[in-house]
Design an enzyme around this catalytic site. Structure first.
Site, short mmCIF file in Angstrom:
data_model
loop_
_atom_site.label_atom_id
_atom_site.label_comp_id
_atom_site.label_asym_id
_atom_site.label_seq_id
_atom_site.Cartn_x
_atom_site.Cartn_y
_atom_site.Cartn_z
N ASP A 121 0.88 -1.17 0.00
CA ASP A 121 0.00 0.00 0.00
C ASP A 121 0.92 1.21 0.00
O ASP A 121 2.02 1.17 -0.57
CB ASP A 121 -0.95 -0.07 1.22
N ASP A 122 0.48 2.28 0.61
CA ASP A 122 1.26 3.53 0.62
C ASP A 122 2.65 3.28 1.24
O ASP A 122 2.86 2.31 1.95
CB ASP A 122 0.48 4.56 1.45
N LYS A 158 -4.01 -0.54 -6.63
CA LYS A 158 -4.97 0.28 -5.89
C LYS A 158 -4.61 1.72 -6.17
O LYS A 158 -3.51 2.15 -5.85
CB LYS A 158 -4.86 -0.04 -4.39
N ASP A 203 -5.41 5.33 -5.19
CA ASP A 203 -6.06 6.16 -4.17
C ASP A 203 -6.35 7.56 -4.75
O ASP A 203 -5.96 7.85 -5.89
CB ASP A 203 -5.13 6.24 -2.95
N SER A 233 -10.35 4.01 -5.68
CA SER A 233 -10.90 4.66 -4.48
C SER A 233 -11.87 5.78 -4.85
O SER A 233 -12.49 6.40 -3.99
CB SER A 233 -9.76 5.23 -3.63
N ARG A 263 -13.58 1.15 -3.52
CA ARG A 263 -13.93 1.54 -2.16
C ARG A 263 -15.10 2.51 -2.22
O ARG A 263 -15.18 3.34 -3.12
CB ARG A 263 -12.73 2.23 -1.51
N ASP A 284 -12.03 4.29 5.77
CA ASP A 284 -11.01 3.27 6.05
C ASP A 284 -11.42 2.42 7.24
O ASP A 284 -11.89 2.94 8.26
CB ASP A 284 -9.68 3.94 6.40
C1 GLA Z 1 -6.21 6.12 2.30
C2 GLA Z 1 -6.81 4.77 1.91
C3 GLA Z 1 -6.23 3.68 2.80
C4 GLA Z 1 -4.73 3.66 2.67
C5 GLA Z 1 -4.14 5.02 3.01
C6 GLA Z 1 -2.66 5.09 2.70
O1 GLA Z 1 -6.62 6.53 3.56
O2 GLA Z 1 -8.21 4.79 2.00
O3 GLA Z 1 -6.79 2.42 2.45
O4 GLA Z 1 -4.38 3.28 1.37
O5 GLA Z 1 -4.79 6.06 2.27
O6 GLA Z 1 -2.10 6.32 3.01
#
Ligand code: GLA
Length: 402
Positions: A77-78, A153, A155, A187, A212, A216
């Site tokens: 992820d991030d 993913k 975002d 997202s 999404r 979160d």
């Molecule tokens: C957002 C996304 C999370 C995650 C964070 C990462 O909040 O909704 O699922 O990926 O960013 O910084």
């Protein structure tokens, strides 16, 4: 004239996501909820976002039975990237935490028979402040494909949300153009919801494999029920959007984390399966109690989640403010999954007739799939009682042999 119209239609048609992926909801592991943006490998070498951590999770997925029951994606992820792009303008991994680079990590994950996911952001920067893809969508799609990425993913932090209806489909086009099937997780609708912009789910489903729609998740019962309540409230919009190739994503599975108990863990798996939702675990597979592993690997629940018809279920009955009955039609004639969800702190017994769920065969065989118990034969016009555990669920599999 007709030929021109057809040509135009074909050209427009190829804009849609056309990767053949996610015929059933994707299953795998995603780093974020459990490990967040922990980049401090000096202080916390075993839990920082790094190639070491990701490889260890891939190993556990294979060796501890997760892969055998269907979990296949291992997703970053991030916070995986360097703060700067390289000289050619491409994203690059943080060199200290990913010394071998993402391509080599993807090769490792593939060598274990798994698939690799990565994270990007549609805006100028990711939510945690790493480089975003705005102005680089095509380059980034190609970089991910060159590395052998299987899921992206994308975002939406630090972006102009009003441009997403145009911008996300642009990324779809670039992903298609790479020729590599990359499952696209958007997202986009979540950001539109937050900005109170109307969501066009037909467009979303044409361009994304999963998306999404809400806040979160974190590993708490309140967070899980908050998401369920949102799905309840919006089910008339969400249910028609879901189907093979395109599913709503209520966010990660937090079973095995430390904030929820066994009943709550069963309830999350049950509800995410009623939703036809992705099962992307975010937990530490190296340290997981057997009871939670069994919940994650419950084949009867996974079978419902992965039902080939890909239909999303909905709430059909409520009892007071704390007990809800949900159901999901499965692909065989008169085959259903039913969840009695209990948000109360005490066990609750409810009584209803199967006809109230819209069941129309004379009788059904019923199995409780969280405890693997055969309950027997039930007619549809006699009241039946079911007890659901506190802050938990009972999940039924109902079918007719006639
Ligand atoms: C957002 C996304 C999370 C995650 C964070 C990462 O909040 O909704 O699922 O990926 O960013 O910084």
């Amino acid at each position: 004239m007709l030929a021109i119209t057809l040509l135009v239609l074909c050209a427009v048609g190829t804009q849609a996501l056309d990767n053949g992926l996610a015929r059933t909801p994707p299953m795998g592991w995603l780093i974020w909820e459990r490990f967040r943006c922990n980049t401090n490998c000096k202080l916390d070498p075993n839990n920082c976002v790094s190639e070491k951590l990701v490889k260890e999770m891939a190993d556990r997925m294979v060796e501890d039975g997760y892969k055998d029951v269907g979990y296949e994606y291992v997703n970053l992820d991030d916070c995986w990237s360097d703060k700067e792009r390289d000289a050619q303008g491409r994203l690059q991994a943080d060199p200290d935490r990913f010394p071998s680079g993402i391509k080599s990590l993807a090769d490792y994950i593939h060598s274990r028979g798994l698939k690799m996911g990565i994270y990007g952001d549609y805006g100028t920067k990711t939510c945690a402040g790493y480089p975003g893809s705005l102005g680089h969508l095509q380059t980034d799609a190609q970089t991910f494909a060159d590395w052998g990425i299987d899921m992206l993913k994308l975002d939406g932090c630090n972006s102009n949300v009003t441009t997403m209806k145009k911008g996300y489909p642009e990324m779809t086009k670039y992903l298609n153009a790479t020729g590599r099937p990359i499952l696209f997780s958007c997202s986009w609708p979540d950001y539109e919801r937050a900005a109170k912009i109307p969501i066009n789910y037909t467009l979303v489903a044409d361009n994304c494999n999963i998306w999404r729609n809400y806040d979160d998740i974190n590993d708490s019962w309140g967070s899980i029920t908050g998401i369920i309540d949102y799905y309840d409230k919006t089910q008339d919009t969400l249910v028609p959007a879901a189907g093979p190739g395109h599913f709503n994503d209520p966010d990660m599975i937090v079973v095995g984390d430390q904030g929820i108990n066994v009943n709550q863990a069963n309830a999350q798996m049950a509800m995410w399966s009623i939703f036809a939702a992705p099962l992307l675990m975010s937990n530490d597979l190296r340290n997981i109690q057997p009871v939670y592993r069994d919940i994650l690997q419950n084949k009867e629940v996974i079978r419902i989640n992965q039902d080939p018809a890909g239909k999303m279920g909905k709430r059909v009955l409520t009892f007071g403010s704390n007990v809800e009955v949900w159901h999901r039609p499965l692909h065989q004639y008169q085959e259903w999954a039913v969840v009695i969800l209990n948000k109360d702190t005490k066990p609750q017994t409810v009584s209803f007739m199967l006809s109230q769920l819209g069941f129309t065969a004379w009788g059904y065989e019923i199995r409780e799939v969280l405890t693997h118990t055969e309950l027997g034969h039930y007619g549809i016009y006699l009241p039946v009682n079911f007890t659901a555990p506190p802050m938990g669920a009972t999940m039924l599999y109902a079918y007719t042999s006639s």
